[in-house]
Design a protein around this motif. Sequence first.
Motif, PDB file in Angstrom:
ATOM      1  N   ALA A  14      -1.087   6.365  12.458  1.00  0.00           N
ATOM      2  CA  ALA A  14      -1.609   7.138  11.324  1.00  0.00           C
ATOM      3  C   ALA A  14      -0.474   7.362  10.342  1.00  0.00           C
ATOM      4  O   ALA A  14       0.648   7.678  10.752  1.00  0.00           O
ATOM      5  N   LYS A  15      -0.788   7.180   9.059  1.00  0.00           N
ATOM      6  CA  LYS A  15       0.274   7.322   8.064  1.00  0.00           C
ATOM      7  C   LYS A  15      -0.277   7.802   6.741  1.00  0.00           C
ATOM      8  O   LYS A  15      -1.261   7.264   6.246  1.00  0.00           O
ATOM      9  N   THR A  16       0.338   8.845   6.201  1.00  0.00           N
ATOM     10  CA  THR A  16       0.075   9.157   4.787  1.00  0.00           C
ATOM     11  C   THR A  16       1.368   9.055   3.989  1.00  0.00           C
ATOM     12  O   THR A  16       1.335   9.052   2.773  1.00  0.00           O
ATOM     13  N   GLY A  17       2.509   9.016   4.652  1.00  0.00           N
ATOM     14  CA  GLY A  17       3.770   8.943   3.906  1.00  0.00           C
ATOM     15  C   GLY A  17       4.938   8.598   4.807  1.00  0.00           C
ATOM     16  O   GLY A  17       4.758   8.114   5.936  1.00  0.00           O
ATOM     17  N   GLY A  18       6.131   8.877   4.289  1.00  0.00           N
ATOM     18  CA  GLY A  18       7.365   8.452   4.942  1.00  0.00           C
ATOM     19  C   GLY A  18       7.555   9.026   6.342  1.00  0.00           C
ATOM     20  O   GLY A  18       8.180   8.386   7.192  1.00  0.00           O
ATOM     21  N   LEU A  19       7.021  10.219   6.589  1.00  0.00           N
ATOM     22  CA  LEU A  19       7.133  10.834   7.913  1.00  0.00           C
ATOM     23  C   LEU A  19       6.691   9.864   9.018  1.00  0.00           C
ATOM     24  O   LEU A  19       7.361   9.712  10.045  1.00  0.00           O
ATOM     25  N   ALA A  20       5.574   9.196   8.771  1.00  0.00           N
ATOM     26  CA  ALA A  20       5.035   8.272   9.773  1.00  0.00           C
ATOM     27  C   ALA A  20       5.990   7.108  10.029  1.00  0.00           C
ATOM     28  O   ALA A  20       6.178   6.683  11.176  1.00  0.00           O
ATOM     29  N   ASP A  21       6.605   6.612   8.967  1.00  0.00           N
ATOM     30  CA  ASP A  21       7.567   5.514   9.132  1.00  0.00           C
ATOM     31  C   ASP A  21       8.732   5.972  10.004  1.00  0.00           C
ATOM     32  O   ASP A  21       9.180   5.259  10.895  1.00  0.00           O
ATOM     33  N   VAL A  22       9.224   7.175   9.712  1.00  0.00           N
ATOM     34  CA  VAL A  22      10.394   7.690  10.426  1.00  0.00           C
ATOM     35  C   VAL A  22      10.068   7.865  11.913  1.00  0.00           C
ATOM     36  O   VAL A  22      10.815   7.410  12.784  1.00  0.00           O
ATOM     37  N   THR A 292       3.725   4.639  -4.650  1.00  0.00           N
ATOM     38  CA  THR A 292       4.016   6.066  -4.605  1.00  0.00           C
ATOM     39  C   THR A 292       2.765   6.931  -4.527  1.00  0.00           C
ATOM     40  O   THR A 292       1.675   6.480  -4.882  1.00  0.00           O
ATOM     41  N   ARG A 293       2.955   8.145  -4.059  1.00  0.00           N
ATOM     42  CA  ARG A 293       1.898   9.127  -4.261  1.00  0.00           C
ATOM     43  C   ARG A 293       1.967   9.527  -5.737  1.00  0.00           C
ATOM     44  O   ARG A 293       3.055   9.717  -6.288  1.00  0.00           O
ATOM     45  N   LEU A 294       0.787   9.615  -6.367  1.00  0.00           N
ATOM     46  CA  LEU A 294       0.778   9.932  -7.806  1.00  0.00           C
ATOM     47  C   LEU A 294       0.730  11.451  -7.988  1.00  0.00           C
ATOM     48  O   LEU A 294      -0.326  12.030  -8.228  1.00  0.00           O
ATOM     49  N   HIS A 297       5.960  15.554  -8.570  1.00  0.00           N
ATOM     50  CA  HIS A 297       7.360  15.488  -8.143  1.00  0.00           C
ATOM     51  C   HIS A 297       7.852  14.081  -7.846  1.00  0.00           C
ATOM     52  O   HIS A 297       9.032  13.867  -7.618  1.00  0.00           O
ATOM     53  N   LYS A 298       6.960  13.097  -7.887  1.00  0.00           N
ATOM     54  CA  LYS A 298       7.414  11.714  -7.741  1.00  0.00           C
ATOM     55  C   LYS A 298       7.882  11.156  -9.092  1.00  0.00           C
ATOM     56  O   LYS A 298       8.025   9.943  -9.262  1.00  0.00           O
ATOM     57  N   GLY A 299       8.046  12.058 -10.055  1.00  0.00           N
ATOM     58  CA  GLY A 299       8.537  11.637 -11.360  1.00  0.00           C
ATOM     59  C   GLY A 299       7.428  11.424 -12.360  1.00  0.00           C
ATOM     60  O   GLY A 299       7.664  11.069 -13.520  1.00  0.00           O
ATOM     61  N   LEU A 320       0.996   0.969  -7.514  1.00  0.00           N
ATOM     62  CA  LEU A 320       0.124   1.169  -6.352  1.00  0.00           C
ATOM     63  C   LEU A 320       0.281   2.611  -5.903  1.00  0.00           C
ATOM     64  O   LEU A 320       1.385   3.062  -5.601  1.00  0.00           O
ATOM     65  N   GLY A 321      -0.830   3.352  -5.892  1.00  0.00           N
ATOM     66  CA  GLY A 321      -0.709   4.736  -5.429  1.00  0.00           C
ATOM     67  C   GLY A 321      -1.984   5.496  -5.657  1.00  0.00           C
ATOM     68  O   GLY A 321      -2.888   5.053  -6.360  1.00  0.00           O
ATOM     69  N   LYS A 322      -2.060   6.634  -5.013  1.00  0.00           N
ATOM     70  CA  LYS A 322      -3.150   7.548  -5.337  1.00  0.00           C
ATOM     71  C   LYS A 322      -2.625   8.959  -5.265  1.00  0.00           C
ATOM     72  O   LYS A 322      -1.572   9.220  -4.687  1.00  0.00           O
ATOM     73  N   LEU A 346      -5.285   1.994  -7.539  1.00  0.00           N
ATOM     74  CA  LEU A 346      -5.380   3.392  -7.106  1.00  0.00           C
ATOM     75  C   LEU A 346      -5.874   3.462  -5.665  1.00  0.00           C
ATOM     76  O   LEU A 346      -7.039   3.756  -5.397  1.00  0.00           O
ATOM     77  N   LYS A 347      -5.004   3.156  -4.745  1.00  0.00           N
ATOM     78  CA  LYS A 347      -5.411   3.137  -3.325  1.00  0.00           C
ATOM     79  C   LYS A 347      -4.173   3.150  -2.445  1.00  0.00           C
ATOM     80  O   LYS A 347      -3.046   3.044  -2.934  1.00  0.00           O
ATOM     81  N   PHE A 348      -4.397   3.277  -1.159  1.00  0.00           N
ATOM     82  CA  PHE A 348      -3.319   3.121  -0.188  1.00  0.00           C
ATOM     83  C   PHE A 348      -3.486   1.745   0.423  1.00  0.00           C
ATOM     84  O   PHE A 348      -4.537   1.429   0.976  1.00  0.00           O
ATOM     85  N   ASP A 349      -2.494   0.886   0.280  1.00  0.00           N
ATOM     86  CA  ASP A 349      -2.659  -0.499   0.703  1.00  0.00           C
ATOM     87  C   ASP A 349      -1.310  -1.053   1.168  1.00  0.00           C
ATOM     88  O   ASP A 349      -0.467  -1.455   0.359  1.00  0.00           O
ATOM     89  N   GLU A 350      -1.131  -1.081   2.494  1.00  0.00           N
ATOM     90  CA  GLU A 350       0.147  -1.529   3.080  1.00  0.00           C
ATOM     91  C   GLU A 350       0.482  -2.961   2.659  1.00  0.00           C
ATOM     92  O   GLU A 350       1.632  -3.289   2.392  1.00  0.00           O
ATOM     93  N   ILE A 356       4.494  -5.949  -3.426  1.00  0.00           N
ATOM     94  CA  ILE A 356       5.162  -5.343  -4.591  1.00  0.00           C
ATOM     95  C   ILE A 356       6.673  -5.247  -4.341  1.00  0.00           C
ATOM     96  O   ILE A 356       7.480  -5.589  -5.209  1.00  0.00           O
ATOM     97  N   TYR A 357       7.052  -4.800  -3.143  1.00  0.00           N
ATOM     98  CA  TYR A 357       8.497  -4.730  -2.858  1.00  0.00           C
ATOM     99  C   TYR A 357       9.138  -6.113  -3.011  1.00  0.00           C
ATOM    100  O   TYR A 357      10.236  -6.253  -3.535  1.00  0.00           O
ATOM    101  N   ALA A 358       8.422  -7.154  -2.545  1.00  0.00           N
ATOM    102  CA  ALA A 358       9.006  -8.499  -2.585  1.00  0.00           C
ATOM    103  C   ALA A 358       8.938  -9.116  -3.981  1.00  0.00           C
ATOM    104  O   ALA A 358       9.827  -9.864  -4.382  1.00  0.00           O
ATOM    105  N   GLY A 373      13.459   9.678   0.806  1.00  0.00           N
ATOM    106  CA  GLY A 373      12.843   8.565   0.076  1.00  0.00           C
ATOM    107  C   GLY A 373      12.996   7.301   0.908  1.00  0.00           C
ATOM    108  O   GLY A 373      14.090   7.001   1.404  1.00  0.00           O
ATOM    109  N   LEU A 374      11.893   6.618   1.091  1.00  0.00           N
ATOM    110  CA  LEU A 374      11.952   5.337   1.796  1.00  0.00           C
ATOM    111  C   LEU A 374      11.755   4.188   0.822  1.00  0.00           C
ATOM    112  O   LEU A 374      12.286   3.106   1.010  1.00  0.00           O
ATOM    113  N   GLY A 375      10.980   4.468  -0.233  1.00  0.00           N
ATOM    114  CA  GLY A 375      10.668   3.412  -1.208  1.00  0.00           C
ATOM    115  C   GLY A 375      11.927   2.709  -1.710  1.00  0.00           C
ATOM    116  O   GLY A 375      11.991   1.477  -1.751  1.00  0.00           O
ATOM    117  N   GLN A 376      12.937   3.496  -2.060  1.00  0.00           N
ATOM    118  CA  GLN A 376      14.155   2.865  -2.598  1.00  0.00           C
ATOM    119  C   GLN A 376      14.901   2.078  -1.521  1.00  0.00           C
ATOM    120  O   GLN A 376      15.535   1.062  -1.823  1.00  0.00           O
TER     121      GLN A 376
END
Length: 471
Positions: A14-22, A292-294, A297-299, A320-322, A346-350, A356-358, A373-376
């Motif tokens: 289950a993942k909504t953000g960086g916590l899950a990756d960690v 990113t989450r839109l 605070h994500k800028g 890519l984000g919601k 506008l979605k969550f799409d692994e 996009i990263y590539a 931050g994991l994105g960077q």
Amino acid sequence: MKIVMCASEVVPFAKTGGLADVVGALPIALEENAEEVIVIMPYYKAARNAKIEIQKLKGKIFYAVIGRNIKVYFIENDLYFNRDGLYGDKFGDYKDSLARFSYYCKKSLELLKHINFSPDIIHCHDWQSALIPVYLKTVYSKDSFYKNTRSILTIHNLGYQGLFSAEEFPLTGLDKSLFHMDKLEFHGKVNLLKGGIVFSDYITTVSPTYSKEIQSKELGFGLEGVLAKRAGSLLGILNGIDYSIWGPKTDKIIAHNYSVLDLQGKQKNKEALQEICGLPKRTDIPLFGMVTRLVDHKGLDILAPELEAICKLGLQLVVLGKGDLKFHNLFESAAKKYPKTLSLHLKFDEILAHKIYAGSDIFLMPSKYEPCGLGQLISLRYGSVPLVFKTGGLADTVTNEHGFVFERYKKEDLIKTVKEAVKVFADKDAWRQLVINAMECDFSWEKSAKEYIRLYKKIASIDNFSAIFSG
Ligand code: ADP
């Protein structure tokens, strides 16, 4: 050492953000260092649907295996966890999350007894598991099973504290004396994260800079005083990323694999991304990516007013984000106006995230604050040069050697830095060097896992922790 990792989200379940990756990656890095680790998380619908076999132990104990032999135990309660979302749905946050996560915390401690796993360390993450250190120091304070157990709370984002109304406090099952401003009470509300900060044996956060920032009024979200009190037991350890998931050489999702020694594939990924996104196949202009989450605070608060101006700078942008509806609307109208420049998802799409990263040249991540931050870190790995605001983990991981950094959180400074990146992109040799520098950074878990192990050993070796416990 025997270590338990307690978190509300864990990759690949289950993942909504960086916590899950960690929490998906750190246990594996610990296991590689010969530590004995298990993980406990709620049994969400998402976990049932994950493509990993779930096994059943005696009674109603479910688990799966990650890494070589790390058991991930699931706390089951259909009423609480068998839902589409983790914390909410389109109508907003679930209203019963205090009950849900109190249950998860209590049952996690019961489960450990049930499976007879008496840990040296219980490592909790964020507000959802922050009641565990509280229960250990209260309900279980005289229980010999947990006599040698030390607790650590890692704060992944102080902006999310688990706040609930005072009337709900009894749902925690704690004595009402704990609803006190020195403990779990926070301006008349129940604050679960505060409870974890006060009662855990040690606190970590996910970058050295952020560990200092959270003790300031600007980024302390009202908890700066409590955190400053515990400054002697507070450490910043940078997150890593899982290089077996994120790596251009081996990534099976991207169109073409590549490496720092052979960057041709990167160009092909850019073309593939342009094609998927319906953007003209231009090699001469930079492709900016955002995953990113839109939320403000994500800028987004400084980016949104400049979005149309950015679209006129001779670049392409894939987002890519919601998140907040106001940003969905704003991006949608800009995408309609600039279809050859802005591609919006506008979605969550692994899968698209990997592409996009590539495929992007520059990764835009102008967060106002960023615990780690994991994105960077991912974008560096793929040679997508990060453009960031100097804060938290972004300040600790991005320099001008391999990225673009602006130092005042102002829309003018953001635009100026975007223009600078566009200009540098035109210089092919300089750009190539920047990409190589980015890809040569090392933010694997190796180093951070060793730092955690050092910390575990340090706190496990202190005999009578409650004697120095400041809560
Ligand atoms: P946070 O945890 O604050 O959202 P991080 O940068 O620490 O931010 O981690 C975000 C993680 O979530 C990254 O792995 C990123 O790729 C992923 N992510 C964010 N939004 C999306 C999305 N819409 N689709 C796919 N992955 C996403």
